[in-house]
Structure formats: C-alpha cells, structure tokens
Design an enzyme around this catalytic site. Sequence first.
Site, PDB file in Angstrom:
ATOM      1  N   ASP A 142      10.104  11.943  67.162  1.00  0.00           N
ATOM      2  CA  ASP A 142      11.131  11.479  68.105  1.00  0.00           C
ATOM      3  C   ASP A 142      10.551  10.726  69.299  1.00  0.00           C
ATOM      4  OD1 ASP A 142      13.178  12.538  66.676  1.00  0.00           O
ATOM      5  OD2 ASP A 142      13.609  14.194  68.036  1.00  0.00           O
TER       6      ASP A 142
ATOM      7  N   LYS B  21      17.979  12.007  74.714  1.00  0.00           N
ATOM      8  CA  LYS B  21      18.746  11.333  73.638  1.00  0.00           C
ATOM      9  C   LYS B  21      19.680  12.319  72.955  1.00  0.00           C
ATOM     10  CE  LYS B  21      16.537  13.347  69.984  1.00  0.00           C
ATOM     11  NZ  LYS B  21      17.167  14.297  69.072  1.00  0.00           N
TER      12      LYS B  21
HETATM   13  O1  C5P Z   1       7.403  15.255  64.411  1.00  0.00           O
HETATM   14  P1  C5P Z   1       7.656  16.486  65.216  1.00  0.00           P
HETATM   15  O2  C5P Z   1       6.391  17.098  65.752  1.00  0.00           O
HETATM   16  O3  C5P Z   1       8.691  16.295  66.266  1.00  0.00           O
HETATM   17  O4  C5P Z   1       8.284  17.545  64.208  1.00  0.00           O
HETATM   18  C1  C5P Z   1       8.263  18.932  64.420  1.00  0.00           C
HETATM   19  C2  C5P Z   1       8.290  19.610  63.062  1.00  0.00           C
HETATM   20  O5  C5P Z   1       9.553  19.394  62.436  1.00  0.00           O
HETATM   21  C3  C5P Z   1       7.257  19.065  62.102  1.00  0.00           C
HETATM   22  O6  C5P Z   1       6.060  19.792  62.193  1.00  0.00           O
HETATM   23  C4  C5P Z   1       7.917  19.265  60.747  1.00  0.00           C
HETATM   24  O7  C5P Z   1       7.717  20.573  60.304  1.00  0.00           O
HETATM   25  C5  C5P Z   1       9.392  19.125  61.059  1.00  0.00           C
HETATM   26  N1  C5P Z   1       9.918  17.768  60.748  1.00  0.00           N
HETATM   27  C6  C5P Z   1      10.292  17.480  59.445  1.00  0.00           C
HETATM   28  N2  C5P Z   1      10.830  16.258  59.158  1.00  0.00           N
HETATM   29  C7  C5P Z   1      11.022  15.346  60.122  1.00  0.00           C
HETATM   30  C8  C5P Z   1      10.652  15.611  61.470  1.00  0.00           C
HETATM   31  C9  C5P Z   1      10.101  16.852  61.750  1.00  0.00           C
HETATM   32  O8  C5P Z   1      10.144  18.303  58.537  1.00  0.00           O
HETATM   33  N3  C5P Z   1      11.595  14.179  59.818  1.00  0.00           N
END
Ligand code: C5P
Length: 334
Positions: A143, A10
């Site tokens: 995501d 994406k």
């Molecule tokens: O959700 P995901 O594991 O992909 O996110 C990776 C990191 O990015 C999370 O641990 C968080 O620290 C940060 N994050 C965030 N806000 C979001 C998505 C991710 O702070 N909307």
Amino acid sequence: MATRVRSFSKINLGLAIGPPRPDGFHGLTTVYQTLALHDVVTIKARPAAETSITLTANHPSVPSSARGDAEKNTAWRIVSGALKKLDLSATVSIDIEKLLPVQGGLGAGSANAAAALLALERELSINLPEDVKLELAAEVGSDVPLFLLGGTVLGLGRGELVSPLPDLPSKPVVIAIPEVGVSTALAFHELDKRRQSLTFQQGTDRLELLSRALAAIWTPSAAEHDSSGIARRTSDLAEDQLLALVRTGIENDFEEVVFSQHPSLRQIKRELVGSETSGRPLCAGLSGSGSALFGLFQSEADARAAQQRVQQSGTRAILTETLLRAPYWSNIFL
Ligand code: C5P
C-alpha cells in the site's frame, strides 16, 4: 531545520481479492482514494560517516527506537532502503505524530513510509527518479506506492502496481474507528481458509470482473459529450464516474471474514448507512482489511448525521473528505 510532511490516509472504493499467488501474496484489484485525514512525519537528516536512524512516535503501538524495534517501522525501512540505494550514509531522525488508528486499514503505516521518503529527499536535497521511489515503496509494503500518486488510484498486482485515475469528486467522508485492530496478514489467511472450505473458485474472475467494470467507467467515451455534442465539464464527468462506480458495487472482499470475526463492525456499518429517511451514504464499508469503516456522503449534513449515529453508539467517528491529487501535492509539506 526539519522537514514536516502530512502523511495522508486512504480508503478502498472496492477491493476484489484473488487466490494466493506462488509468492504468498494475493492478487487484487482496487480503487484507492486518498483522504484529508493525516498523521505528520518529521525528518531531520544530514550526511555522516556512518548511517544511524532513530525513530520516535507518540503512540505505544508504533515500532520505535524506545521500544527497540524501530527497524520494523515502514518509515525506518524506507529511509534505510533509500540511503542504501543512494550509497549515502546519514544521521536521520524520524518522528511520527499519530492521529490515525494503527491497523485501521487506512494505510497509515504505508503513508508514513511514503511521507518519510519525500521528507528525506528534501532534507538531503536529492531527487530520486519516480520509478526508483515506486520500487522502494513497493519493497516496504503493497500500500505504499499509492501514496506517491495521491488522489484516485487504481491498484493491481498485490496492490503495489499503481496508476493514477482521473480524480473522483471531493466528498465528505465519515471514518468510524472501532476499538479492535485487524492484522492484514491474518485477514488474508482467514479469507483463504474460508474460501477453501467453501470450495471457492472465483478468485481470478473477481479481479477481472472489477477491472473490466473500472475500465468501462474510466474509458473516454460518448459520456464526455452531452446530447448536443458539447464537451461536458470535468466536474460533471467525475460525478458521473463516482455514481457509476457506486452502481458497480463498491464491495470489499474482506468484509465477509472480518465481519464474521468482529460482528460489532457489521453493526457500525449499519449505523453509517442509516435509514431511508436519514440521507444514506453513496457507499459505505470496511476500508482495506479494517477495522476502520467509511461512509462517503453527498452532503456534509448527511455526513455529520452519520457521524453522530456512530458516536452515539460509542464508537469514535471522524469527519473528513476525499483529497484530490492536486491538493494532495500542494498540501503535503507543512
Ligand atoms: O505488503 P504488506 O506488507 O502491506 O502486506 C502485509 C501482509 O499482508 C503480507 O505479509 C501478506 O501476508 C499479506 N498480503 C497479501 N496479499 C496482498 C497484500 C498483502 O497476502 N496483496
């Protein structure tokens, strides 16, 4: 028999990021668009007395059984979560053929998880309800849920609250793949630091601004009929919606921090954009937190020229196209 699934990637067509929430995540508003560019995830699964999940991958940076950290892999985590939810034990092997960059902002790791879930369902002949799949996906990463919809997708919350949008038209896309990798968690952290030091206070406004602009673009309106009141073709409407989105400004809040940490990425964006005479993209920018950058073009000739500009400066560049929802689903199983 094994099940092979294309794990599509994406880009983000606009990404507004709010301040950190009490749970540490950031609220955001984004439009995700799936691309034809993909990894391949293969799963073999059979019921067993005890669960055992092994994971192989053709890229050294991907957590795997050989590295001893398979349980960190998003595909491993979603398979484990699904089996628990189903109260099933199974022997599962997962193989990931990486074509996409790791830490590229193209959602590759997240897409691998969604693909693994779909393959597991098929292998075990089970059908999890959509809401359960979306919940499992959101637990694995912000995501992941978008890849259970495909096409053009609105992302709210921390990115995991997804709604299908009417598809934007299919367009050629150039993906530039710089050598550097960007950690999403670190990029959020840097953004917070920067905003604190600038006494930045517009976080929530930015989310609302982009949400309102998107609502205006996709609200059924007079634009669906021409001046004589005849309904316009869906394809014309989709072209208009893309142009309206471009006019809104497809900005990505990560660019300010990621470009100042990696100035070479700003230069690659310039190469994607080109000059007045070179067939500029409809839009270009960082995807997610990067480090991949994209250019979305009106014609394949313009896209090929941009691909060459980027490659001539020594950065890998791939030509692909946006993938609408119907072909996303009709091409997902190999
Ligand atoms: O959700 P995901 O594991 O992909 O996110 C990776 C990191 O990015 C999370 O641990 C968080 O620290 C940060 N994050 C965030 N806000 C979001 C998505 C991710 O702070 N909307």
